[in-house]
Design a protein around this motif. Structure first.
Motif: not given
Lengths: 227, 117
Positions: A10, A13-14, A16, A20, A204, B1, B5-6, B8-10, B13, B56-57, B76, B78-81
């Motif tokens: 697909v 991306t990145q 976490f 973290g 996925l 892009m 699906i992308m 959703m994944v983003n 995060n 997310s980046q 970042p 959106h970092s959980p840290r």
């Protein structure tokens, strides 16, 4: 049989992780894959399972492709049935677009649907796909040669390979010399990629790092046998 | 892009509510730091001099002066840290990247405060 599945790349991306750290991942939409055929030692000489991914519209499928997944009615099938020939088991699904075999001892039956759930406990996978085609490429792109200098007397040869061999002895270029030629559009396997997460709901698979081929390209994934 | 699906994944995060701050704001960035088994919070405060990336980046850059030396840190969004980002003061800016602050010393570093309506 090692956990194995077919899918479609697909994109990258990145994400976490829990602690973290940001990890580069490739998102692969994989399965559910029907088991179309089982290869056995007695019949085919090797053991393997044949999987299919993504339905193909019937209008695009050849009759042989439909016959591969479901029993078709024909004069020949009737004749064969009359002669007492048993028809091989069929998956009874739509014709499939992407069909591949995975070798190894089989523990599935024809018609099973394999999903990404198989990879729940899998740490690393091998991903095989067709790499992006780069056409007829020079040695700098194809073999990472350094090329020649930009100045100091170099003329029109900045991206050339330089010498290809020795002198009067041996008076020829050795076989296998790296030269320009077709690059890419070949079968490539990237081994030992870490499985970051799976999403059974959306089928996925998130794999750490890059996977061969363009976005939208088909890939086959199996648990790595690399130690 | 862009792809369903992308996206959703983003989306999964990203933080549900992206922290709100602007370029030129003076912020306190609270980061979680793991020391062995213990977790503590460290604060980095300075001026936001730019944002880069998207979704997310996305990253943002914070600049401050420590002992007469300019220090920049990139986080970042959106970092959980990152525990939270507190806006202490807003500055008036006319550009998206405040790289001109790097050449300034002393009092000139200050930005004019923006009055929130």
């Amino acid at each position: 049989m090692l956990p194995s599945i077919l899918g479609r790349k697909v994109g990258m991306t990145q994400v976490f992780l829990e602690d973290g750290t940001a990890v580069p991942v490739t998102v692969v939409q994989a399965g559910p894959c029907h088991v179309l055929q089982i290869r056995s030692k007695e019949r085919d000489g090797y053991e393997a399972v044949q999987l299919g991914f993504e339905d193909k519209p019937r209008r695009l499928a050849a009759r042989s492709e439909r016959g591969q997944v479901a029993a078709l009615d024909s004069k020949r099938s009737k004749n064969r049935a009359a002669a007492g020939v048993e028809v091989a088991a069929k998956a009874d699904c739509e014709p499939q677009r992407f069909v591949r075999e995975f070798r190894g001892p089989v523990n599935a039956t024809v018609g099973d649907a394999l999903t990404v759930e198989q990879f729940t406990d899998v740490k690393n996978v091998d991903v095989t796909g067709t790499s992006k085609g780069r056409g007829f490429s020079g040695v700098m792109k194809r073999h990472n040669f350094a090329g020649q200098r930009a100045s100091h007397g170099v003329k029109k040869c900045h991206r050339h390979a330089g010498g290809t061999g020795m002198s009067a002895s041996p008076s020829r270029v050795f076989k296998g010399k790296k030269m320009p030629g077709q690059y890419g559009n070949s079968r490539v396997t990237t081994r030992n990629l870490q499985v970051v997460s799976i999403d059974t709901e959306n089928n996925l698979l998130l794999v750490r790092g890059a996977v061969p081929g363009p976005n939208g390209g088909f890939v086959s994934i199996r648990q790595t046998n690399k130690v | 892009m862009s792809n369903a699906i992308m996206d959703m994944v983003n989306k999964a995060n990203q933080k549900e509510e992206a922290p709100k701050f602007d370029i030129g704001d003076t912020v306190d960035v609270h980061t979680k730091i793991l020391e062995g088994a213990k977790e503590r919070i460290q604060v980095f405060s300075g001026v936001v001099i730019g944002r880069s990336g998207k979704g997310s980046q996305e990253m943002f850059m914070v600049r401050r002066i420590v002992a007469g030396q300019g220090v920049e840190r990139k986080f970042p969004v959106h970092s959980p840290r990152i525990d939270k980002i507190e806006v202490k003061r807003s500055g008036v800016t006319r550009r998206a990247k405040l790289y001109f602050l790097r050449d300034r010393v002393g009092k000139a570093v200050r930005l004019k405060e923006r009055r929130r309506v």
